[in-house]
Design an enzyme around this catalytic site. Structure first.
Site: not given
Ligand code: 13P
Length: 306
Positions: A81-82, A103, A133, A179, A211
């Site tokens: 992630d990222h 990202d 993204e 986030h 989300a």
């Molecule tokens: P939240 O902070 O809303 O849980 O989002 C997590 C997220 O998008 C991780 O990439």
């Protein structure tokens, strides 16, 4: 079960018109909660590990996630992630990740395209799918701070131009989420029309970051047990279901798990002051996270799809 790529899981979701959760993990109990929820609801998942989680635990979180995922009987992708660089994506691919996000959304579009293309070329050569993204989410948390003025919603033009130039498999877009636990003042406004416009021009599965729903009952429990979560608001359940109906496929959730585990830990320590066993302190945290994840899988419609 062998791991799936992110794209395999999300293509099935796109065809079946449901969403799939990408849940952030950074320790054993969170990983167990995600896997137990997925098995119990028969739900496909992406297990999402951030660069921050890798910095904190080195390869250990990867070993834990891989071990849990390889015993799974539901489709699982291990996802970066990222990812912030070509090198970090390659490191993860070598470790067995089946999905990586590069990202570069904070760079100009040409740089974002160039850097994403580099990762796509290398990842595709070994069968790993890539998320990219375009657009900028509001970032009110401690790590990366992007103010509401500097956040920009993704346009359909740039989404179409970017995805066809960079060749990524899935596309994260900015449509009004943020986030962390503070997603705006009052109910955050999600631009559903924009999701539908982008969906009409981009065939790749779309990704919604930020989300978490930040359940107010759980926030209240944290605060009643001594926590201080101020102005915590999340994405309304109706906005999630509508976003999926408009074309969102991957729904990223991390903060909800943090809040749920904090509620479990704070209450345990408050109510049972004699407990000193870390396993007993973390067990309720795991249960709280699992409860939130099961609820989310039912909301997304991924329950029963494995
Ligand atoms: P939240 O902070 O809303 O849980 O989002 C997590 C997220 O998008 C991780 O990439």
């Amino acid at each position: 079960m062998t791991l799936k790529t992110g794209l395999e899981i999300l293509k099935a979701a796109q065809t079946g018109s449901y969403g799939v959760g990408a849940f952030n993990t950074d320790n054993l109990e969170t990983t167990q909660a995600i896997m137990e929820a997925a098995e119990e609801t028969r739900s496909p998942i992406l297990m999402a590990i951030t660069a921050g989680a890798l910095k904190y635990s080195g390869t250990r979180i990867v070993d834990i996630a891989m071990a849990e995922a390889k015993n799974a009987t539901v489709p699982v992708a291990i996802h970066l992630d990222h990812g912030d660089s070509f090198e970090s994506c390659m490191w993860c691919i070598r470790k067995g990740f089946t999905s990586v996000m590069i990202d570069k959304s904070h760079e100009d579009e040409a740089t974002n395209i160039r850097e994403t293309q580099r990762v796509v070329d290398a990842a595709h050569a070994v069968g790993v799918s890539v998320e990219a993204e375009i657009g900028r989410l509001v970032e009110l948390g401690a790590e990366v701070i992007i103010s509401e003025e500097n956040a920009t919603l993704t346009t359909a033009d740039e989404a179409e131009r970017f995805i066809s130039a960079c060749g990524a498999d899935t596309l994260a877009i900015a449509v009004g989420t943020a986030h962390g636990p503070n997603k705006g003042r009052g109910r955050p406004e999600i631009n559903h029309q924009r999701i539908a416009e982008i969906r009409a021009r981009v065939e790749q599965p779309l990704v919604m970051h930020g989300a978490s729903s930040i359940p107010q009952d759980v926030v209240a429990r944290v605060n009643q047990a001594g926590g201080v979560l101020k102005d915590a608001v999340g994405i309304h359940d109706d906005d999630i279901t509508q976003a999926i109906a408009s074309g969102m496929c991957k729904v990223n959730v991390g903060t909800d798990l943090r809040i749920a585990s904090t509620a479990g830990i704070r209450e345990l320590i408050r109510d049972k002051p004699d407990i000193i066993d870390m396993r007993k302190i973390l067990a309720p945290a795991r249960e709280e996270m699992k409860r939130v994840i099961v609820k989310k899988m039912n909301l997304l419609g991924s329950a029963g799809k494995a």
